[in-house]
Design an enzyme around this catalytic site. Structure first.
Site, PDB file in Angstrom:
ATOM      1  N   PRO A 133       0.774  -1.235   0.000  1.00  0.00           N
ATOM      2  CA  PRO A 133       0.000   0.000   0.000  1.00  0.00           C
ATOM      3  C   PRO A 133       0.809   1.291   0.000  1.00  0.00           C
ATOM      4  O   PRO A 133       1.194   1.786   1.032  1.00  0.00           O
ATOM      5  CB  PRO A 133      -0.837  -0.116   1.279  1.00  0.00           C
ATOM      6  CG  PRO A 133      -0.173  -1.150   2.122  1.00  0.00           C
ATOM      7  CD  PRO A 133       0.835  -1.858   1.304  1.00  0.00           C
ATOM      8  N   GLU A 134       1.053   1.808  -1.181  1.00  0.00           N
ATOM      9  CA  GLU A 134       1.498   3.194  -1.320  1.00  0.00           C
ATOM     10  C   GLU A 134       0.301   3.921  -1.928  1.00  0.00           C
ATOM     11  O   GLU A 134      -0.758   3.329  -2.101  1.00  0.00           O
ATOM     12  CB  GLU A 134       2.756   3.284  -2.194  1.00  0.00           C
ATOM     13  CG  GLU A 134       3.970   2.612  -1.543  1.00  0.00           C
ATOM     14  CD  GLU A 134       5.264   2.746  -2.342  1.00  0.00           C
ATOM     15  OE1 GLU A 134       5.464   3.779  -2.996  1.00  0.00           O
ATOM     16  OE2 GLU A 134       6.060   1.800  -2.310  1.00  0.00           O
ATOM     17  N   LYS A 165      -1.416   7.999   2.238  1.00  0.00           N
ATOM     18  CA  LYS A 165      -1.719   6.566   2.277  1.00  0.00           C
ATOM     19  C   LYS A 165      -2.809   6.253   3.281  1.00  0.00           C
ATOM     20  O   LYS A 165      -3.021   5.103   3.655  1.00  0.00           O
ATOM     21  CB  LYS A 165      -0.450   5.777   2.649  1.00  0.00           C
ATOM     22  CG  LYS A 165       0.727   6.018   1.717  1.00  0.00           C
ATOM     23  CD  LYS A 165       2.007   5.427   2.258  1.00  0.00           C
ATOM     24  CE  LYS A 165       3.209   5.989   1.536  1.00  0.00           C
ATOM     25  NZ  LYS A 165       4.478   5.592   2.150  1.00  0.00           N
ATOM     26  N   HIS A 208      -5.370 -13.527  10.629  1.00  0.00           N
ATOM     27  CA  HIS A 208      -4.972 -12.118  10.710  1.00  0.00           C
ATOM     28  C   HIS A 208      -6.144 -11.153  10.538  1.00  0.00           C
ATOM     29  O   HIS A 208      -5.938  -9.970  10.302  1.00  0.00           O
ATOM     30  CB  HIS A 208      -3.878 -11.837   9.680  1.00  0.00           C
ATOM     31  CG  HIS A 208      -2.748 -12.809   9.746  1.00  0.00           C
ATOM     32  ND1 HIS A 208      -1.885 -12.854  10.815  1.00  0.00           N
ATOM     33  CD2 HIS A 208      -2.360 -13.797   8.907  1.00  0.00           C
ATOM     34  CE1 HIS A 208      -1.008 -13.832  10.629  1.00  0.00           C
ATOM     35  NE2 HIS A 208      -1.275 -14.421   9.477  1.00  0.00           N
ATOM     36  N   ARG A 257       1.244  -8.106   9.937  1.00  0.00           N
ATOM     37  CA  ARG A 257       2.292  -7.603  10.840  1.00  0.00           C
ATOM     38  C   ARG A 257       1.801  -6.599  11.886  1.00  0.00           C
ATOM     39  O   ARG A 257       2.581  -6.175  12.729  1.00  0.00           O
ATOM     40  CB  ARG A 257       3.420  -6.992  10.009  1.00  0.00           C
ATOM     41  CG  ARG A 257       4.302  -8.058   9.392  1.00  0.00           C
ATOM     42  CD  ARG A 257       5.252  -7.474   8.358  1.00  0.00           C
ATOM     43  NE  ARG A 257       6.262  -6.639   8.959  1.00  0.00           N
ATOM     44  CZ  ARG A 257       7.158  -5.969   8.242  1.00  0.00           C
ATOM     45  NH1 ARG A 257       7.142  -6.048   6.923  1.00  0.00           N
ATOM     46  NH2 ARG A 257       8.052  -5.238   8.822  1.00  0.00           N
ATOM     47  N   ARG A 275      16.967   1.712   3.707  1.00  0.00           N
ATOM     48  CA  ARG A 275      15.998   1.115   2.792  1.00  0.00           C
ATOM     49  C   ARG A 275      16.678   0.672   1.503  1.00  0.00           C
ATOM     50  O   ARG A 275      17.592   1.345   1.004  1.00  0.00           O
ATOM     51  CB  ARG A 275      14.885   2.110   2.440  1.00  0.00           C
ATOM     52  CG  ARG A 275      14.225   2.777   3.634  1.00  0.00           C
ATOM     53  CD  ARG A 275      13.612   1.765   4.593  1.00  0.00           C
ATOM     54  NE  ARG A 275      12.536   1.041   3.982  1.00  0.00           N
ATOM     55  CZ  ARG A 275      11.271   1.459   3.932  1.00  0.00           C
ATOM     56  NH1 ARG A 275      10.927   2.612   4.473  1.00  0.00           N
ATOM     57  NH2 ARG A 275      10.348   0.741   3.356  1.00  0.00           N
TER      58      ARG A 275
END
Length: 289
Positions: free
Chosen positions: A2-3, A58, A106, A125, A279
DNA sequence: AGGCATGTTACAGG
DNA sequence: ACCTGTAACATGCC
Protein backbone atom coordinates in the site's frame (compact mmCIF):
# COMPACT_ATOMS: atom_id res chain seq x y z
CA UNK A 1 1.67 -3.09 -1.11
CA UNK A 2 0.00 0.00 0.00
CA UNK A 3 1.50 3.19 -1.32
CA UNK A 4 -0.66 5.97 -2.72
CA UNK A 5 -1.89 4.21 -5.89
CA UNK A 6 -2.88 1.05 -4.06
CA UNK A 7 -4.72 2.98 -1.36
CA UNK A 8 -6.51 4.96 -4.07
CA UNK A 9 -7.58 1.76 -5.83
CA UNK A 10 -8.85 0.31 -2.56
CA UNK A 11 -10.78 3.51 -1.97
CA UNK A 12 -12.46 3.35 -5.38
CA UNK A 13 -13.24 -0.35 -5.02
CA UNK A 14 -14.69 0.01 -1.55
CA UNK A 15 -16.85 2.97 -2.50
CA UNK A 16 -18.93 0.77 -4.76
CA UNK A 17 -19.53 -1.70 -2.00
CA UNK A 18 -20.07 0.03 1.31
CA UNK A 19 -21.24 3.62 0.82
CA UNK A 20 -24.60 4.22 2.52
CA UNK A 21 -24.46 0.96 4.42
CA UNK A 22 -25.06 0.92 8.16
CA UNK A 23 -22.52 -0.59 10.53
CA UNK A 24 -24.52 -3.10 12.55
CA UNK A 25 -21.73 -4.38 14.73
CA UNK A 26 -17.96 -4.18 15.16
CA UNK A 27 -16.07 -7.25 16.25
CA UNK A 28 -12.54 -6.77 17.54
CA UNK A 29 -10.55 -10.00 17.24
CA UNK A 30 -7.21 -8.38 18.02
CA UNK A 31 -7.09 -4.69 18.87
CA UNK A 32 -3.33 -4.61 19.43
CA UNK A 33 -2.46 -2.89 16.18
CA UNK A 34 0.05 -0.07 15.74
CA UNK A 35 -2.17 1.77 18.19
CA UNK A 36 -4.48 -0.13 20.48
CA UNK A 37 -8.03 0.03 19.15
CA UNK A 38 -10.20 2.18 21.41
CA UNK A 39 -13.20 -0.02 22.17
CA UNK A 40 -15.34 2.78 23.53
CA UNK A 41 -14.82 4.95 20.45
CA UNK A 42 -15.41 1.98 18.18
CA UNK A 43 -18.77 1.27 19.80
CA UNK A 44 -19.95 4.68 18.63
CA UNK A 45 -19.92 3.37 15.07
CA UNK A 46 -22.73 0.95 15.78
CA UNK A 47 -25.96 1.84 13.98
CA UNK A 48 -24.28 4.61 11.93
CA UNK A 49 -24.10 4.90 8.18
CA UNK A 50 -20.87 5.12 6.19
CA UNK A 51 -21.38 8.20 4.04
CA UNK A 52 -18.10 8.78 2.24
CA UNK A 53 -14.56 7.48 1.77
CA UNK A 54 -11.67 9.86 1.19
CA UNK A 55 -7.95 9.34 0.76
CA UNK A 56 -5.13 11.55 1.99
CA UNK A 57 -1.63 10.25 1.29
CA UNK A 58 -1.72 6.57 2.28
CA UNK A 59 -4.56 7.09 4.72
CA UNK A 60 -8.20 6.24 4.15
CA UNK A 61 -10.79 8.39 5.87
CA UNK A 62 -14.26 6.89 6.27
CA UNK A 63 -16.88 9.49 7.04
CA UNK A 64 -19.54 8.13 9.36
CA UNK A 65 -22.82 9.95 9.86
CA UNK A 66 -23.19 12.16 12.90
CA UNK A 67 -19.80 13.77 12.97
CA UNK A 68 -17.55 10.75 13.16
CA UNK A 69 -14.79 9.51 10.96
CA UNK A 70 -12.50 6.56 10.95
CA UNK A 71 -8.85 6.90 9.96
CA UNK A 72 -7.26 3.78 8.50
CA UNK A 73 -3.63 3.11 7.66
CA UNK A 74 -2.48 -0.19 6.18
CA UNK A 75 1.08 -0.07 7.45
CA UNK A 76 3.05 -2.72 5.57
CA UNK A 77 0.58 -5.57 5.34
CA UNK A 78 -2.85 -4.16 6.18
CA UNK A 79 -5.76 -4.73 3.80
CA UNK A 80 -9.51 -5.06 3.60
CA UNK A 81 -11.55 -8.07 2.66
CA UNK A 82 -15.18 -7.69 1.74
CA UNK A 83 -17.75 -10.41 2.06
CA UNK A 84 -21.00 -9.84 0.19
CA UNK A 85 -24.56 -11.11 0.67
CA UNK A 86 -23.72 -14.36 -1.09
CA UNK A 87 -20.68 -14.87 1.14
CA UNK A 88 -18.36 -14.26 -1.78
CA UNK A 89 -15.04 -13.02 -0.47
CA UNK A 90 -13.24 -10.18 -2.25
CA UNK A 91 -9.56 -9.63 -1.51
CA UNK A 92 -7.35 -6.79 -2.68
CA UNK A 93 -4.56 -8.25 -4.71
CA UNK A 94 -1.64 -6.89 -2.72
CA UNK A 95 0.35 -8.58 -0.05
CA UNK A 96 -1.51 -11.31 1.64
CA UNK A 97 -0.59 -14.71 2.82
CA UNK A 98 -0.11 -17.01 -0.14
CA UNK A 99 -2.13 -19.61 1.66
CA UNK A 100 -5.64 -18.22 1.75
CA UNK A 101 -6.56 -20.48 4.62
CA UNK A 102 -4.24 -18.39 6.76
CA UNK A 103 -6.24 -15.20 6.15
CA UNK A 104 -8.54 -15.84 9.06
CA UNK A 105 -5.72 -15.76 11.56
CA UNK A 106 -4.97 -12.12 10.71
CA UNK A 107 -8.53 -10.80 10.59
CA UNK A 108 -8.16 -8.10 13.23
CA UNK A 109 -11.37 -6.04 13.05
CA UNK A 110 -14.65 -7.11 11.47
CA UNK A 111 -17.36 -4.60 10.57
CA UNK A 112 -20.69 -6.32 10.15
CA UNK A 113 -22.83 -4.33 7.74
CA UNK A 114 -26.38 -4.64 6.44
CA UNK A 115 -27.54 -7.98 4.99
CA UNK A 116 -24.71 -9.72 6.80
CA UNK A 117 -22.10 -8.16 4.51
CA UNK A 118 -18.73 -7.79 6.17
CA UNK A 119 -15.79 -5.45 5.88
CA UNK A 120 -12.71 -7.06 7.40
CA UNK A 121 -9.48 -5.30 8.35
CA UNK A 122 -6.76 -7.91 8.01
CA UNK A 123 -3.13 -7.21 8.90
CA UNK A 124 -0.36 -9.77 9.23
CA UNK A 125 2.29 -7.60 10.84
CA UNK A 126 -0.03 -5.26 12.73
CA UNK A 127 1.76 -2.08 11.67
CA UNK A 128 -1.52 -0.72 10.41
CA UNK A 129 -4.16 0.98 12.54
CA UNK A 130 -7.71 2.20 12.82
CA UNK A 131 -8.64 5.27 14.85
CA UNK A 132 -12.02 6.89 15.39
CA UNK A 133 -12.29 10.68 15.65
CA UNK A 134 -14.89 13.34 15.99
CA UNK A 135 -14.97 15.56 12.92
CA UNK A 136 -14.28 18.69 14.89
CA UNK A 137 -10.83 17.37 15.72
CA UNK A 138 -9.90 16.85 12.10
CA UNK A 139 -7.32 19.62 11.93
CA UNK A 140 -5.54 18.46 15.06
CA UNK A 141 -4.78 14.95 13.89
CA UNK A 142 -1.09 14.24 14.14
CA UNK A 143 -1.12 11.81 11.24
CA UNK A 144 -2.60 14.30 8.81
CA UNK A 145 -1.45 17.72 9.87
CA UNK A 146 2.22 17.43 8.91
CA UNK A 147 1.72 15.90 5.50
CA UNK A 148 3.15 17.58 2.42
CA UNK A 149 1.18 18.11 -0.81
CA UNK A 150 -0.70 15.38 -2.64
CA UNK A 151 1.46 14.46 -5.64
CA UNK A 152 -1.44 14.49 -8.06
CA UNK A 153 -2.61 17.94 -7.08
CA UNK A 154 -1.31 21.26 -8.36
CA UNK A 155 0.35 21.99 -5.04
CA UNK A 156 3.02 19.46 -6.05
CA UNK A 157 4.92 21.48 -8.62
CA UNK A 158 8.37 22.67 -9.62
CA UNK A 159 8.20 25.88 -7.62
CA UNK A 160 7.15 24.16 -4.41
CA UNK A 161 9.71 21.36 -4.72
CA UNK A 162 12.58 23.60 -5.76
CA UNK A 163 11.85 25.81 -2.79
CA UNK A 164 11.54 22.86 -0.41
CA UNK A 165 14.92 21.41 -1.30
CA UNK A 166 16.81 24.67 -1.29
CA UNK A 167 19.30 24.78 1.55
CA UNK A 168 18.86 21.10 2.35
CA UNK A 169 21.67 18.60 2.28
CA UNK A 170 19.83 15.31 2.09
CA UNK A 171 19.82 12.90 -0.83
CA UNK A 172 16.93 12.82 -3.29
CA UNK A 173 15.72 9.35 -2.35
CA UNK A 174 15.46 10.27 1.27
CA UNK A 175 13.62 13.51 0.60
CA UNK A 176 11.02 11.89 -1.68
CA UNK A 177 10.33 9.33 1.03
CA UNK A 178 9.70 12.15 3.52
CA UNK A 179 5.95 12.59 3.93
CA UNK A 180 6.44 16.21 4.95
CA UNK A 181 7.94 16.99 1.56
CA UNK A 182 5.49 14.98 -0.51
CA UNK A 183 2.75 12.73 0.83
CA UNK A 184 2.04 9.21 -0.32
CA UNK A 185 5.24 7.91 -1.88
CA UNK A 186 6.98 4.83 -0.51
CA UNK A 187 10.11 2.89 -1.31
CA UNK A 188 8.80 1.23 -4.46
CA UNK A 189 7.52 4.31 -6.26
CA UNK A 190 10.48 6.47 -5.27
CA UNK A 191 12.79 3.91 -6.86
CA UNK A 192 10.67 3.89 -10.01
CA UNK A 193 10.39 7.69 -10.21
CA UNK A 194 14.17 8.15 -9.95
CA UNK A 195 14.80 5.53 -12.63
CA UNK A 196 12.40 7.19 -15.04
CA UNK A 197 13.96 10.56 -14.24
CA UNK A 198 17.52 9.32 -14.77
CA UNK A 199 18.59 10.52 -11.33
CA UNK A 200 20.83 8.48 -9.03
CA UNK A 201 19.09 7.94 -5.65
CA UNK A 202 22.22 9.06 -3.75
CA UNK A 203 22.41 12.49 -5.37
CA UNK A 204 22.32 15.41 -2.96
CA UNK A 205 19.31 17.61 -3.64
CA UNK A 206 21.56 20.68 -3.67
CA UNK A 207 23.29 19.32 -6.78
CA UNK A 208 20.18 18.68 -8.85
CA UNK A 209 19.80 20.62 -12.08
CA UNK A 210 16.55 22.44 -12.89
CA UNK A 211 15.76 19.96 -15.62
CA UNK A 212 16.14 17.06 -13.21
CA UNK A 213 13.89 18.67 -10.62
CA UNK A 214 11.33 19.26 -13.35
CA UNK A 215 11.54 15.64 -14.45
CA UNK A 216 11.12 14.30 -10.94
CA UNK A 217 8.00 16.42 -10.40
CA UNK A 218 6.43 15.36 -13.69
CA UNK A 219 7.40 11.70 -13.47
CA UNK A 220 5.94 11.46 -9.99
CA UNK A 221 2.55 12.37 -11.42
CA UNK A 222 3.06 10.16 -14.45
CA UNK A 223 3.98 7.00 -12.55
CA UNK A 224 1.28 7.38 -9.92
CA UNK A 225 -1.41 8.05 -12.52
CA UNK A 226 -0.31 5.11 -14.60
CA UNK A 227 -0.25 2.84 -11.60
CA UNK A 228 -3.73 3.90 -10.47
CA UNK A 229 -5.02 3.38 -14.01
CA UNK A 230 -3.48 -0.07 -14.18
CA UNK A 231 -4.81 -0.90 -10.76
CA UNK A 232 -8.13 0.44 -11.89
CA UNK A 233 -8.15 -1.50 -15.12
CA UNK A 234 -6.44 -4.65 -13.98
CA UNK A 235 -7.75 -5.04 -10.48
CA UNK A 236 -10.76 -2.91 -11.34
CA UNK A 237 -12.39 -4.05 -8.18
CA UNK A 238 -11.64 -6.30 -5.31
CA UNK A 239 -10.70 -9.54 -6.85
CA UNK A 240 -12.44 -12.74 -5.96
CA UNK A 241 -9.72 -14.53 -7.89
CA UNK A 242 -7.39 -15.88 -5.24
CA UNK A 243 -4.57 -16.70 -7.63
CA UNK A 244 -3.45 -13.17 -8.38
CA UNK A 245 -0.49 -11.74 -6.61
CA UNK A 246 0.40 -8.08 -6.99
CA UNK A 247 -0.76 -7.35 -10.53
CA UNK A 248 1.15 -4.07 -10.76
CA UNK A 249 4.47 -5.64 -9.87
CA UNK A 250 4.93 -6.63 -13.46
CA UNK A 251 5.26 -2.97 -14.38
CA UNK A 252 8.16 -2.25 -12.06
CA UNK A 253 11.35 -1.33 -13.90
CA UNK A 254 13.85 -1.38 -11.03
CA UNK A 255 12.21 -2.31 -7.73
CA UNK A 256 13.43 -5.75 -6.69
CA UNK A 257 15.21 -6.14 -10.03
CA UNK A 258 18.81 -6.20 -8.84
CA UNK A 259 21.00 -8.27 -11.11
CA UNK A 260 18.52 -8.05 -13.99
CA UNK A 261 19.20 -6.15 -17.21
CA UNK A 262 18.27 -2.47 -17.27
CA UNK A 263 15.10 -2.08 -19.29
CA UNK A 264 16.32 0.95 -21.27
CA UNK A 265 17.12 0.15 -24.88
CA UNK A 266 20.84 0.06 -25.68
CA UNK A 267 21.74 -0.40 -22.01
CA UNK A 268 23.42 -3.63 -21.01
CA UNK A 269 23.98 -2.70 -17.40
CA UNK A 270 22.53 -4.80 -14.58
CA UNK A 271 20.36 -3.11 -11.97
CA UNK A 272 22.27 -2.36 -8.75
CA UNK A 273 21.05 -2.55 -5.18
CA UNK A 274 22.37 -0.42 -2.35
CA UNK A 275 21.03 0.65 1.03
CA UNK A 276 20.11 4.31 1.54
CA UNK A 277 18.64 5.47 4.86
CA UNK A 278 18.13 1.86 5.84
CA UNK A 279 16.00 1.12 2.79
CA UNK A 280 16.79 -0.96 -0.29
CA UNK A 281 17.46 1.20 -3.35
CA UNK A 282 17.48 -0.13 -6.89
CA UNK A 283 18.93 1.78 -9.83
CA UNK A 284 20.94 1.62 -13.04
CA UNK A 285 24.47 2.99 -12.67
CA UNK A 286 24.60 3.93 -16.31
CA UNK A 287 21.17 5.50 -16.80
CA UNK A 288 20.93 7.28 -13.44
CA UNK A 289 23.63 9.88 -12.90
C1' DA B 1 19.04 -19.79 11.58
C1' DG B 2 19.42 -15.22 10.30
C1' DG B 3 18.35 -11.51 7.42
C1' DC B 4 15.03 -9.10 5.15
C1' DA B 5 10.46 -6.81 4.12
C1' DT B 6 5.96 -2.14 0.67
C1' DG B 7 5.68 2.37 6.91
C1' DT B 8 5.47 5.65 10.68
C1' DT B 9 6.96 7.96 14.62
C1' DA B 10 9.25 8.81 19.16
C1' DC B 11 13.41 10.09 20.46
C1' DA B 12 18.23 11.62 20.76
C1' DG B 13 21.68 14.58 19.37
C1' DG B 14 23.40 18.48 16.67
C1' DA C 1 12.83 25.85 17.67
C1' DC C 2 14.55 23.20 13.49
C1' DC C 3 17.05 19.39 11.12
C1' DT C 4 18.61 14.64 10.70
C1' DG C 5 19.35 9.81 11.58
C1' DT C 6 18.14 5.64 14.18
C1' DA C 7 15.50 2.23 16.70
C1' DA C 8 11.27 0.10 17.51
C1' DC C 9 6.98 -1.99 16.52
C1' DA C 10 5.03 -7.81 14.77
C1' DT C 11 5.06 -11.47 11.71
C1' DG C 12 6.24 -14.43 7.87
C1' DC C 13 9.12 -15.67 4.01
C1' DC C 14 13.50 -16.91 1.78
Amino acid sequence: MPELPEVEVVKRSLENKIINLIIKKVKINDGNLRYKVNIKETLKLKGKKITKIKRRSKFLIFEIEEELFMLVHFGMTGKFFFIDKNKTKFRTSFYYSLDKNKDEKHNRIIFILENNQKLIFNDIRKFGFIKIYNKKNYNKILHLKNLGPEPLEKSWNYKYFNNYISGRKRNIKNILMDQKCIAGLGNIYVNEILFLSGVNPSRKVSQLKSLEIEKIVKNTKKILKRSIAQGGSTIKDFSSDDGKKGVFQQYFKVYNKDGEKCSNVDCNMNISKIVISNRASFFCKRCQK
